[in-house]
Each structure stands twice: as C-alpha cells, then as structure tokens.
Design an enzyme around this catalytic site. Structure first.
Site, short mmCIF file in Angstrom:
data_model
loop_
_atom_site.label_atom_id
_atom_site.label_comp_id
_atom_site.label_asym_id
_atom_site.label_seq_id
_atom_site.Cartn_x
_atom_site.Cartn_y
_atom_site.Cartn_z
N MET A 150 56.45 33.42 3.43
CA MET A 150 56.77 32.91 2.10
C MET A 150 56.77 31.38 2.13
O MET A 150 56.43 30.77 3.12
CB MET A 150 58.14 33.45 1.64
CG MET A 150 58.19 34.95 1.59
SD MET A 150 57.13 35.67 0.33
CE MET A 150 58.16 35.46 -1.12
N CYS A 151 57.21 30.80 1.06
CA CYS A 151 57.12 29.36 0.93
C CYS A 151 58.34 28.87 0.16
O CYS A 151 59.17 29.66 -0.26
CB CYS A 151 55.86 28.97 0.16
SG CYS A 151 54.39 29.83 0.72
N GLU A 152 58.41 27.58 -0.01
CA GLU A 152 59.47 27.02 -0.84
C GLU A 152 58.84 26.17 -1.93
O GLU A 152 57.86 25.45 -1.68
CB GLU A 152 60.41 26.15 0.00
CG GLU A 152 61.13 26.90 1.09
CD GLU A 152 62.48 27.49 0.66
OE1 GLU A 152 62.88 27.25 -0.49
OE2 GLU A 152 63.11 28.17 1.49
N ASN A 199 54.87 30.75 -4.88
CA ASN A 199 55.61 31.36 -3.79
C ASN A 199 55.47 32.87 -3.92
O ASN A 199 55.74 33.43 -5.00
CB ASN A 199 57.09 30.92 -3.89
CG ASN A 199 58.05 31.85 -3.16
OD1 ASN A 199 58.26 32.97 -3.60
ND2 ASN A 199 58.62 31.39 -2.09
#
Lengths: 267, 267
Positions: A1-3, A108
């Site tokens: 995942m990401c921010e 995201n």
C-alpha cells in the site's frame, strides 16, 4: 500500500511540517520505500518533485523538508509497490493536462481486472501501474462526457468523478486524491481522513517524528488550511475520518461539496 | 530571449557540469532571471525541476548543481520573459503525454501572429506563452497526421516535426529542443550548437564560471554524450554550429538523422 497527503489552503502555505511526518513513513516509521512524489500548485502552474529512492533517505525529500514552497494545493504520495516495478514512471503523483489545466492525481490501494475496463486512446499510461491507468480512464471519461472545453460549473464534473471512482472501487481498494489546481477532491475506499485548521490556531505534534509546530506563530487569523492523509499525521488533534464511498471537495481550504457514492446511486 | 541546454547519452550521465555553466547565465553572466527548468528522463519516466526564481540564486538549482541525477536525455531552459508573465505556468520545459510517452519541449525565441495559426482542442496551453502554444500545436498536428497509436518508425514523425518547425519559424525566431525520452531533436532558427564527446575524453573549461572538468575521470571508453546549447558552454572545445533551418536528431548520444528545412521543401 501507500500513503497519501494533500493540502488545500486559502493562502499560499508550505507543507514542510506535514511532509516531514509523511516522509518518515518512507523507510523509518513505515515500509513505503519504493519512491515518493509531491506536486505543488502555484497559480495555474505546478511542479512535481519525484524520486524512486525512499523519502526518508532522498536528497530531493531533504530539499522539500528544508525549503518552504508556498502553495494553495499540494498532492503527495509515498509508495510501497504492488503493481509495477520501482521506477520513476511508476511514481505518483501523475499529471496530465485537461481543459488548459494540469490535473494531478495519486492513488492508494490495488485494483484487479482493470485492464479490460480502463481502455483509453487519448490519455495513455506511460508506466505500468493500475493507478495511472485508472487516472487516464477518468480523464478520458471526462472528455467523453463534457467535451473539449471546460464546463462553467465544475460541480457536475466532480460529481461525475465520484461516480467513476465508485466504479473503480468495485475493482479493489481506491483511495484517491485529485486536483486541477483549484479544487482538491478526495475519494475514500477504506483509508482517508482530513483536518481543517483555522483560527484560533494551536500546536500540533507529529506522530512519526519528534516535531511540534505552533501554527499560531506561522499563520494569520484568516488562514484556512485543510490537510488530507491516509492516516492522521498528528496525535493531539481531531481528524475527520471518511467512510467507504465518502468523497469531499475542497477549495481554498473550505469544504465545497461532499457526498457518498451510496447517495449518488440514488440519483 | 532565453538559453537552452540539452543532452543525449548512451549511458545515464549527469549534467551537473553543463548546468552549472548554464545557471550562471540566469543572473550572473546573463540576464535570464525569469525562471528556469530542467527535465531528466530516467527510462520512460521523467521529472522536471522548475523555479520562477533566477537560476543563479535558486535553492532548487543549487540542488541540481550538487546532486548528480543520471539521465540519458535532459532538456533545460532558463528564461528571459518576452511573452507571458514570470510565473511557474510560463516556465519551460513544457511536458505533455503522447502515445504513452512524456514529450518535453523548450523554446528560445519569440513569435508573432501565432494565435490564429496555433488553434488546438486536445492539447491546450496552461500558461500564456507563444512557446507552449506552439508545442500544443505540434502535438495536435502529430495526432492528426499519425493517429492515436505510436508509429513503428519514428523517423517520419521527426521529419514532420521539422516541417512544422519550419512553419513556426516563419512567425519569428524558433530555436527548439524536444524529446520523447528516447530521441532528442533540435531545430535551429538562428542560435543552436552541439558537441559530441567520446573517447579519448579530455578536459573542458566552462565559459561562464571558473570550473574545469576532466571527462576522462568521469567516463568509460564507450560513453557517447552529446550536449546541445544555444551558445557554447566551454571555450576549449569545438562546438558544431547549426545553420538556420538545420535540425538534428540524436539517440543515445549519436546523431541519428539530420536535415535542413530547405531540403525538406524539395521533397
């Protein structure tokens, strides 16, 4: 995942404080080491700083943390790769021109089975991510629906983007931030929150690193600044948490329009 | 007017040396104080650093001069405004996506009577410069001629761009650098030169500031690096000067195709 991180403000404001917290998640307090990027709008213009190196160790990130670029809209992303290799062309945010404005977007989440759905001609992906292809499909859909000239009323445009985002969310997880340089739109799949800061300003303390800021010292009484993030960046303030399908549209720091795609389905 | 700088190399190469010379012209040895920008391609990806502040005093330019970004294609521009206010949206290089690649472009010169000629729908200017509008018109013309998919043979594409550039040149001064990330094309109106460096490498001395580099220390025997600029950046090397209407196409540092628009008119 990401921010994800984004900002909308009614006066050019720097995002050094929030970005300092976010950048820690790129290799120190978080595992998002597969590149990062940040777009600053200054008027109609925009500039994007990107690096395929982890934000916690990037020389370019060090510049952003020390050089206060004043902006009314900011979009930022730090990446933990799931689809597409670690490379500059797969690094968010992505930007395309539509209607004489630069549109910028970051995502995201992860999508499956999107290749057949997101067929585009005019806007084509440069990299290999599901994220960029979804962005191209959104823009292509806007042209198909609204034509080649910018509509006078942009509200139907963002309502339509919410409807498109709901379709994308059916394919997986789709938390999104998007801007045309004036408006900042957020769409929540499962992970998005925001805070609007205005007078009387207080102090804020970052979760990810030992930094405290007194906004009262940095602002004027008329400033309105909204910050959006996948997870709260401070632990002594009240962040508003979005529910799945919720979307918010900010302009100059203020909430301009909101809805949920459940409501849209009723229209 | 402005200054242009570009590079094409067969191995990722940093442009710190040449950019150091160019940046001096933005406020020290030259009057080009109205912003600057530089685009680095890394594979299919690209990143652009821009600042509306003079390059000789810009904090972002300081980063570029100290942080060796390795790239196979670079396009840079420092601006002395003639059309369009000093602002980020009017700062070169300009980038648009076409055929799944980022195309980047910068222009030196000034055009008159272009508004009626460069009418576009799909690619619209964000800023107010003649330069950006000419770029939009070139891209729109490519789609009109070659369609929505990238041609297998790119040589006719660049020959067509040369023909378009010749039309633009009729409206004033049009020195141009342009790239899709693989090819670097240059079109000369009145002010463009280049140098191809290869083994045996020697030393080079900047004209604009007191810096000498020994390329032999920085390269391997197989490196081929072409640098293009509006005026020579070094005073102890032989730069090739282009004539009005000349154009050159480089790939991986090597000259791939060239012509003059006088010849094109004979086709």
């Amino acid at each position: 995942m990401c921010e994800l991180l984004a900002m909308s403000a009614n006066i050019p404001t720097d995002i050094v404080f929030s970005f300092t917290g976010l950048a820690e998640r790129g290799g120190v307090t978080g595992p998002h080491v597969d590149g990062w990027g940040i777009t600053f709008y200054e008027g109609k213009g925009s500039r994007t700083f990107k690096d395929a190196a982890p934000s916690s160790r990037s020389q370019v990130a060090r510049l952003i943390k020390s050089y206060p670029i004043k902006s009314e809209v900011v979009i930022s992303h730090i990446r933990q790769a799931n689809r597409g290799k670690v490379s500059l062309e797969n690094t968010h945010p992505f930007t395309r021109e539509l209607w004489g404005r630069y549109w910028t977007y970051a995502h995201n989440g992860q999508l499956t089975g999107y290749q057949d759905k997101f067929v585009t001609r005019r806007y084509q992906s440069v990299g290999e991510t599901d994220s960029e292809q979804a962005f191209c499909w959104i823009l292509e859909s806007l042209v198909a629906k609204f034509g080649e000239q910018e509509p006078a009323d942009m509200m139907p445009v963002f309502e339509y983007i919410a409807a498109l985002a709901e379709q994308i969310r059916q394919l997986g997880v789709f938390n999104m931030i998007l801007s045309d340089g004036r408006y900042l739109m957020n769409f929540c799949s499962n992970n998005l929150c925001y805070i609007t800061r205005r007078a009387p300003f207080g102090t804020a303390k970052l979760i990810d690193t030992d930094v405290v800021i007194d906004f009262h010292q940095e602002t004027t009484p008329n400033d309105v600044v909204t910050v959006v993030a996948t997870r709260p960046l401070t632990d002594n303030e009240q962040w508003q948490v979005l529910q799945p399908g919720d979307w918010k549209l900010f302009c100059l720091g203020e909430l301009r329009l909101s809805g949920s795609t459940a409501e849209l389905h009723l229209l």
